[in-house]
Write a protein that holds these residues in place. Structure first.
Motif, PDB file in Angstrom:
ATOM      1  N   ASP A  89       0.816  -1.217   0.000  1.00 15.13           N
ATOM      2  CA  ASP A  89       0.000   0.000   0.000  1.00 15.13           C
ATOM      3  C   ASP A  89       0.851   1.269   0.000  1.00 15.13           C
ATOM      4  OD1 ASP A  89      -2.110  -1.750   2.265  1.00 15.13           O
ATOM      5  OD2 ASP A  89      -2.536  -1.357   0.142  1.00 15.13           O
ATOM      6  N   THR A  90       2.148   1.121   0.111  1.00 19.39           N
ATOM      7  CA  THR A  90       3.036   2.283   0.091  1.00 19.39           C
ATOM      8  C   THR A  90       2.927   2.997  -1.250  1.00 19.39           C
ATOM      9  OG1 THR A  90       4.591   1.318   1.656  1.00 19.39           O
ATOM     10  CG2 THR A  90       5.440   3.028   0.178  1.00 19.39           C
ATOM     11  N   ALA A  91       2.610   4.285  -1.204  1.00 16.97           N
ATOM     12  CA  ALA A  91       2.395   5.064  -2.422  1.00 16.97           C
ATOM     13  C   ALA A  91       2.115   6.509  -2.038  1.00 16.97           C
ATOM     14  CB  ALA A  91       1.214   4.515  -3.213  1.00 16.97           C
ATOM     15  N   VAL A  92       2.066   7.365  -3.035  1.00 21.29           N
ATOM     16  CA  VAL A  92       1.510   8.697  -2.856  1.00 21.29           C
ATOM     17  C   VAL A  92       0.026   8.600  -3.196  1.00 21.29           C
ATOM     18  CG1 VAL A  92       1.551  11.108  -3.570  1.00 21.29           C
ATOM     19  CG2 VAL A  92       3.690   9.815  -3.441  1.00 21.29           C
ATOM     20  N   TYR A  93      -0.799   9.070  -2.273  1.00 24.38           N
ATOM     21  CA  TYR A  93      -2.244   8.987  -2.442  1.00 24.38           C
ATOM     22  C   TYR A  93      -2.784  10.358  -2.876  1.00 24.38           C
ATOM     23  CZ  TYR A  93      -2.406   4.301  -0.562  1.00 24.38           C
ATOM     24  OH  TYR A  93      -2.237   2.949  -0.393  1.00 24.38           O
ATOM     25  N   TYR A  94      -3.630  10.327  -3.891  1.00 22.03           N
ATOM     26  CA  TYR A  94      -4.175  11.548  -4.485  1.00 22.03           C
ATOM     27  C   TYR A  94      -5.698  11.550  -4.428  1.00 22.03           C
ATOM     28  CZ  TYR A  94       0.434  12.012  -6.680  1.00 22.03           C
ATOM     29  OH  TYR A  94       1.777  12.127  -6.910  1.00 22.03           O
ATOM     30  N   CYS A  95      -6.222  12.728  -4.251  1.00 22.88           N
ATOM     31  CA  CYS A  95      -7.652  12.977  -4.333  1.00 22.88           C
ATOM     32  C   CYS A  95      -7.945  13.499  -5.743  1.00 22.88           C
ATOM     33  CB  CYS A  95      -7.989  14.026  -3.270  1.00 22.88           C
ATOM     34  SG  CYS A  95      -9.668  14.584  -3.214  1.00 22.88           S
ATOM     35  N   ARG A  96      -9.104  13.128  -6.281  1.00 22.86           N
ATOM     36  CA  ARG A  96      -9.440  13.525  -7.649  1.00 22.86           C
ATOM     37  C   ARG A  96     -10.885  13.991  -7.724  1.00 22.86           C
ATOM     38  NH1 ARG A  96     -10.562   8.947 -12.147  1.00 22.86           N
ATOM     39  NH2 ARG A  96     -12.138  10.117 -13.306  1.00 22.86           N
ATOM     40  N   ALA A  97     -11.106  15.033  -8.532  1.00 21.90           N
ATOM     41  CA  ALA A  97     -12.451  15.509  -8.832  1.00 21.90           C
ATOM     42  C   ALA A  97     -12.536  15.816 -10.321  1.00 21.90           C
ATOM     43  CB  ALA A  97     -12.772  16.765  -8.026  1.00 21.90           C
ATOM     44  N   ASP A  98     -13.620  15.428 -10.941  1.00 20.65           N
ATOM     45  CA  ASP A  98     -13.856  15.722 -12.352  1.00 20.65           C
ATOM     46  C   ASP A  98     -14.860  16.858 -12.431  1.00 20.65           C
ATOM     47  OD1 ASP A  98     -13.764  12.198 -13.187  1.00 20.65           O
ATOM     48  OD2 ASP A  98     -12.150  13.666 -13.022  1.00 20.65           O
ATOM     49  N   VAL A  99     -14.352  18.044 -12.695  1.00 20.01           N
ATOM     50  CA  VAL A  99     -15.186  19.244 -12.787  1.00 20.01           C
ATOM     51  C   VAL A  99     -14.833  19.916 -14.103  1.00 20.01           C
ATOM     52  CG1 VAL A  99     -15.918  21.341 -11.609  1.00 20.01           C
ATOM     53  CG2 VAL A  99     -15.000  19.435 -10.275  1.00 20.01           C
ATOM     54  N   GLY A 100     -15.506  19.507 -15.153  1.00 17.94           N
ATOM     55  CA  GLY A 100     -15.137  20.003 -16.479  1.00 17.94           C
ATOM     56  C   GLY A 100     -13.936  19.250 -17.008  1.00 17.94           C
ATOM     57  N   ARG A 101     -12.918  19.188 -16.222  1.00 20.34           N
ATOM     58  CA  ARG A 101     -11.746  18.345 -16.489  1.00 20.34           C
ATOM     59  C   ARG A 101     -11.342  17.689 -15.183  1.00 20.34           C
ATOM     60  NH1 ARG A 101      -6.888  20.176 -14.623  1.00 20.34           N
ATOM     61  NH2 ARG A 101      -6.631  22.390 -14.111  1.00 20.34           N
TER      62      ARG A 101
END
Length: 114
Positions: A89-101
């Motif tokens: 599970d070691t990683a960089v964790y990112y949050c994502r939102a699709d708002v137009g792009r």
């Protein structure tokens, strides 16, 4: 649009962490949110997603039963509770939102090691 992750760190195998992603600049309550992760040299991979009101969630097979995605629309924040962590599970964790792009946060490092 701004996405700011927090909560990463170093944890021993079997441990837990709770990641947070504070969102601003768009209608958070109307937007599906995601968590993804990336290891150096590999493509970013989907971890979990949650519908705009939180009624529907889905997970990568590798984290099912261990990770839980949730959101608080009053706080414009999405969370990732991670239990029974292992070194994979070691990683960089990112949050994502699709708002137009597609928008990504800056990421938060999670390291699982003894």
């Amino acid at each position: 649009v701004q996405l700011v992750e927090s909560g990463g760190g170093l944890v021993q195998p079997g441990g837990s962490l709770r990641l947070s992603c504070a969102a601003s600049g768009f209608t958070f309550s109307g937007t599906v949110m995601y968590w993804a992760r990336q290891v150096p040299g590999k493509e970013r991979e989907f971890v979990a997603g949650i519908s705009n009101v939180g009624g529907n969630t889905n997970y990568a097979d590798s984290v099912k039963g261990r990770f839980t995605i949730s959101r608080d629309n009053a706080k414009n924040t999405v969370y990732l509770q991670m239990n029974n962590l292992n070194p994979e599970d070691t990683a960089v964790y990112y949050c994502r939102a699709d708002v137009g792009r597609t928008y990504w946060g800056q990421g938060t490092q999670v390291t699982v090691s003894s």
